[in-house]
Design a protein around this motif. Structure first.
Motif, PDB file in Angstrom:
ATOM      1  N   SER A 139      11.226  -8.686  12.301  1.00 44.95           N
ATOM      2  CA  SER A 139       9.774  -8.914  12.379  1.00 44.95           C
ATOM      3  C   SER A 139       9.474 -10.234  13.084  1.00 44.95           C
ATOM      4  O   SER A 139       8.543 -10.323  13.880  1.00 44.95           O
ATOM      5  CB  SER A 139       9.136  -8.881  10.986  1.00 44.95           C
TER       6      SER A 139
ATOM      7  N   HIS B 247       6.259   2.397   9.002  1.00 45.25           N
ATOM      8  CA  HIS B 247       6.335   0.958   8.659  1.00 45.25           C
ATOM      9  C   HIS B 247       5.691   0.684   7.293  1.00 45.25           C
ATOM     10  O   HIS B 247       6.156  -0.176   6.542  1.00 45.25           O
ATOM     11  CB  HIS B 247       5.648   0.112   9.733  1.00 45.25           C
TER      12      HIS B 247
ATOM     13  N   PHE C 105       5.276  -4.374   9.148  1.00 47.90           N
ATOM     14  CA  PHE C 105       4.093  -3.520   9.280  1.00 47.90           C
ATOM     15  C   PHE C 105       3.034  -4.201  10.149  1.00 47.90           C
ATOM     16  O   PHE C 105       2.576  -3.641  11.149  1.00 47.90           O
ATOM     17  CB  PHE C 105       3.539  -3.205   7.887  1.00 47.90           C
TER      18      PHE C 105
ATOM     19  N   TRP D   1       4.286  -5.029  13.920  1.00 50.01           N
ATOM     20  CA  TRP D   1       4.415  -3.871  14.828  1.00 50.01           C
ATOM     21  C   TRP D   1       3.036  -3.323  15.214  1.00 50.01           C
ATOM     22  O   TRP D   1       2.832  -2.907  16.343  1.00 50.01           O
ATOM     23  CB  TRP D   1       5.310  -2.797  14.209  1.00 50.01           C
TER      24      TRP D   1
END
Lengths: 228, 147
Positions: free
Chosen positions: A78, A195, A208, A211
């Protein structure tokens, strides 16, 4: 979706994602707070669009200090996606012409597409993913399930086998969703749900949000290539 | 700065090999000791997972999940300690154990020393296998290290 709008939307969504991440560090040891208080301010400036090129540059420099502080990304993929989006936005803001801006934003969109396709490829070539054993291991002993009650999923091999194939096929098929805007919207909806499930089961909330911030680039690329 | 740029490169040219193999998974365990000679055997797992989480807690964690994200960072540190051990990484783990002890109001002031170990869990033929792959030196519990 035109380039200007897609870039601005990315800036806003990335600003919120960075703000969320940075606020999570506020309760951390003092040495971390020194890095993340300025990031809160810069993220806010990115959201409101104040001096965006310089704010992006400052965030990139701060990102280098954060990488140095943690000897790598704090939260793996991430953080890497966040830095990739940020570096692309920074380069776009300093590019002299539209063509170069498009190349860089297109590179970001390509990486978003590859983030799914390569993840699917490395799974399908692994027999343990194909027979569901790998996903069983994730639930059985990995550090990821957020509560012990979720480890019970390891007792349902058929369900995990189906889930493994569902994830693999979706990730491999993701590039095909670019063919039309409708299929892409469906593809991104499924990807976001994926996600969300990872955030729910494995606590990967940062994945989450970050993205989601990358999706305007792929929506723009679809329009740029296919014009619909 | 050159080192930081090297760390940035995998973000600019990512590999995207998420979960390609499920490697042995680390748990951090620590023990509190009264003296260097103290031969304690009460190891505690750092941040054990809760038995279950409520729907609202999980919903809340979508927006606010600092402890869990820190735990994932500690997993990375534990893996790094095996692949490429450094004093900095060991100190990082140690500082966070001390920070946790302090935050949770533990009786750390009555305890003089602290030691941690890294236990890796993997699948065995008949079940799960636990292996201790690293045991730290015994460290004093000085509180200035957790600021």
């Amino acid at each position: 979706m035109n380039l200007e709008f897609a870039v601005r939307l990315t800036e806003i969504m990335l600003g919120f994602a960075f703000l969320q991440q940075s606020l999570e560090h506020i309760a951390s040891p003092r040495k971390e707070q020194i890095l993340f208080f300025p990031r809160v301010v810069l993220s806010f400036l990115l959201i409101i669009g104040f001096q965006t090129p310089w704010v992006c540059l400052a965030l990139v420099i701060l990102g280098l200090f954060i990488l140095h502080r943690f000897q790598g990304p704090y939260n793996g993929g991430s953080d890497r996606m966040g830095l990739l989006i940020l570096c692309c936005l920074c380069l776009i803001s300093f590019m002299p012409n539209l063509q170069w801006q498009e190349y860089i934003f297109g590179y970001l969109a390509l990486q978003v597409m590859l983030s799914y396709f390569i993840s699917g490829w490395v799974k399908i070539v692994n027999p343990e993913w194909r027979n569901g054993r790998a996903l069983k291991d994730v639930f059985l002993f990995s550090a990821y399930p957020v509560a012990e009650s979720f480890r019970k999923f390891a007792d349902y091999p058929r369900l995990l086998g189906l889930a493994s194939w569902g994830v693999i096929l979706f990730e491999l098929a993701f590039p095909l969703t670019l063919l039309t805007q409708q299929t892409l919207m469906v593809g991104l909806g499924i990807a976001a749900a994926f996600h969300l499930a990872n955030a729910w089961l494995f606590g990967l909330n940062r994945f989450f949000w970050i993205w989601l911030a990358s999706y305007p680039s792929i929506l723009w690329l679809q329009t740029r290539i296919f014009g619909q | 700065m050159l080192h930081s740029l090297q760390l940035l490169l995998p973000a600019l040219i990512p590999s995207w090999r998420f979960f390609d193999v499920i490697s042995p998974s680390p748990r951090i365990e620590f023990i509190l000791l009264k003296s260097v000679q103290d031969a304690g055997d009460q190891w505690h797992q750092l941040r054990p997972n809760p038995a279950r989480l409520s729907f609202t807690t999980m919903l809340h964690r979508l927006l606010w999940n600092p402890d869990w994200n820190e735990s994932l960072f500690l997993v990375s540190c534990a893996e790094r300690m095996i692949e490429n051990p450094t004093k900095d990484t060991e100190q990082e783990i140690l500082d966070r154990i001390k920070f946790d002890l302090k935050k949770n109001g533990s009786q750390v002031r009555k305890i003089n020393y602290l030691q941690f170990r890294l236990v890796f869990i993997s699948r065995d033929r008949d079940g799960l296998r636990k292996e201790i792959l690293f045991t730290s030196a015994i460290h004093p519990c000085a509180e200035d290290a957790v600021s």
